[in-house]
Enzyme design. Structure first.
Site, mmCIF file in Angstrom:
data_model
loop_
_atom_site.group_PDB
_atom_site.id
_atom_site.type_symbol
_atom_site.label_atom_id
_atom_site.label_comp_id
_atom_site.label_asym_id
_atom_site.label_seq_id
_atom_site.Cartn_x
_atom_site.Cartn_y
_atom_site.Cartn_z
ATOM 1 N N HIS A 235 3.731 12.502 4.415
ATOM 2 C CA HIS A 235 3.711 11.076 4.778
ATOM 3 C C HIS A 235 4.826 10.327 4.057
ATOM 4 O O HIS A 235 5.566 9.544 4.673
ATOM 5 C CB HIS A 235 2.345 10.472 4.422
ATOM 6 C CG HIS A 235 2.307 8.980 4.496
ATOM 7 N ND1 HIS A 235 1.950 8.286 5.629
ATOM 8 C CD2 HIS A 235 2.604 8.028 3.557
ATOM 9 C CE1 HIS A 235 2.020 6.997 5.398
ATOM 10 N NE2 HIS A 235 2.419 6.803 4.152
ATOM 11 N N GLU A 236 4.943 10.561 2.742
ATOM 12 C CA GLU A 236 5.998 9.902 1.977
ATOM 13 C C GLU A 236 7.372 10.339 2.459
ATOM 14 O O GLU A 236 8.307 9.532 2.536
ATOM 15 C CB GLU A 236 5.839 10.208 0.483
ATOM 16 C CG GLU A 236 4.532 9.730 -0.132
ATOM 17 C CD GLU A 236 4.359 8.229 -0.013
ATOM 18 O OE1 GLU A 236 5.373 7.492 -0.061
ATOM 19 O OE2 GLU A 236 3.212 7.770 0.136
ATOM 20 N N GLU B 37 3.886 2.482 8.227
ATOM 21 C CA GLU B 37 2.864 3.401 7.731
ATOM 22 C C GLU B 37 2.303 4.253 8.855
ATOM 23 O O GLU B 37 2.078 5.454 8.686
ATOM 24 C CB GLU B 37 1.741 2.618 7.031
ATOM 25 C CG GLU B 37 2.161 1.908 5.750
ATOM 26 C CD GLU B 37 2.705 2.861 4.711
ATOM 27 O OE1 GLU B 37 2.199 4.003 4.611
ATOM 28 O OE2 GLU B 37 3.646 2.483 3.997
#
Length: 419
Positions: A271-272, A347
């Site tokens: 995700h990062e 996000e």
């Protein structure tokens, strides 16, 4: 007329802030059951504990905001003019006057904030088992922060004061210096600043390190080292992040995260990684530059056109600019929903990237549920509150989004399969 507008913006900001906090608490407490998506993991006891934790934090925030607002008004009408007179009597140097002005203001602000910080860390966070910081670490962090502020702040502030005094149309030079300083800080933070407060050691778990490096290589990301930060000496909460730019780029895992299953850690890391691969960091940096330019220009317009001396009894450029900054920052508070809307979109995009890179959304879903449980997250944030303040979608929203991705993948597989 300007004084009325000035105070109206300040009061309106506080009223909305108070209203949203109270609204969020009422909305959360009005729900009595764990959301269906969390029922297998989060017990009724966990749920009630998260609500009490939210209540304690909201009450603390309301008291903190009340004191901050009162002290802000005291500074505006009494202390800023008084401090200006004191520094003017000490030296005739404009730059030294400015340094003393902001130094005295910073010291008073620090003294006021310490009791609130102590209460939040050693009472509220202790009560719920999150805090691991000792008074010694708190004191050392405070001393280090003060020293760093002096070392980094003195030269940059001196330059800004020189620009303000020497150029009547200083706003663009002011903005340029701030932007360059921010970029330098992003570069030096992971290699010079962060190690002052935490230890960063190479990840020893070879299996996990290989999995992370493999992900990096698959997307062409040139970072060969993964670091573990000793976050556990301050908190039990978990995190993972990328930091730095260019040769200072680093992958960092909180040591508190290492107790998670490897597939969840890899999913969080992916995700990062998605933020970098989707150029979110670049977009945010460019957005920050635009924000700073707009912010400083608005401050400059207020500084030039508003009768600040007349209403507040101050004369020095650095004091007048302080009042202009207060007005501009209050105005920009109303842009929070837009800024956070864009952040939430990023996000979702990073979540999608993680699911596609890993090949399944379920490790990230499992990690999100675990984070919600362990961090006592609010399971029912008020819609207006989260629109205003949340830079991330709620865990429920993220999980449903990831489940939707899974359905889309299965649908595509079925459509592409031979008859």
């Amino acid at each position: 007329m300007f004084l009325v507008i000035f105070l109206l913006v300040l009061f309106l900001k506080e009223i909305i802030s108070f209203y949203l906090d109270i609204r969020n608490l009422k909305y959360a407490l009005s729900h009595k059951e764990v959301p269906e998506i969390f029922k297998d993991i989060i017990t009724d006891e966990d749920f009630k504990k998260s609500q009490i934790y939210l209540k304690d934090r909201v009450i603390f925030n309301l008291w903190s905001k009340t004191f901050d607002f009162i002290f802000n008004l005291i500074f505006i009408f009494l202390l800023y003019p008084y401090i200006e007179k004191i520094v003017s009597s000490i030296t005739s140097s404009f730059i030294l006057q400015g340094l003393l002005f902001f130094g005295i203001f910073g010291l008073i602000n620090l003294i006021i904030s310490i009791p609130f910080d102590l209460y939040y860390i050693f009472v509220i966070e202790n009560k719920y088992g999150f805090n691991t910081m000792t008074p010694k670490i708190f004191l050392l962090d405070l001393i280090k922060s003060i020293i760093l502020s002096i070392i980094l702040g003195t030269p940059i502030l001196s330059l800004l004061l020189y620009i303000i005094k020497s150029d009547p149309n200083f706003w663009w030079k002011f903005a340029l210096v701030i932007i360059i300083f921010e970029i330098i800080m992003v570069y030096i933070y992971p290699i010079l600043i962060a190690p002052i407060f935490n230890k960063f050691t190479p990840l020893e778990n070879e299996d996990l390190r290989k999995k992370i490096i493999e992900l990096l290589e698959r997307v062409g990301f040139n970072v060969k080292q993964v670091f573990v930060m000793d976050a556990s000496k301050r908190t039990r909460k978990q995190n993972a992040y990328f930091t730095g730019i260019g040769k200072s780029k680093r992958v960092v895992l909180y040591d508190t995260l290492l107790s998670y299953p490897q597939e969840e850690i890899v999913a969080i890391f992916a995700h990062e990684l998605g933020h970098y691969k989707k150029r979110h960091i670049t977009i945010l940096m460019l957005s920050s530059i635009i924000f700073y330019v707009f912010y400083i220009y608005l401050t400059f317009i207020v500084f030039k056109s508003a009768p600040l001396s007349k209403y507040f009894g101050v004369q020095k450029e650095f004091t007048l600019l302080t009042y202009a900054f207060i007005f501009a920052s209050s105005f920009f508070y109303f842009l929070n929903p837009l800024i956070n809307f864009l952040s939430r979109k990023m996000e979702y995009s990073a979540d999608r990237f993680s699911a596609e890179l890993i090949g399944t959304p379920y490790p990230l879903i499992s990690a999100l549920i675990r984070l919600v449980k362990e961090n006592l997250s609010n399971l029912y944030p008020d819609p207006l509150y989260r629109t205003w303040y949340y830079s991330h979608p709620t865990p429920s929203e993220r999980i449903y989004h990831l489940l939707t991705l899974e359905k889309e993948v299965k649908k595509d597989e079925n459509n592409n399969s031979p008859n």
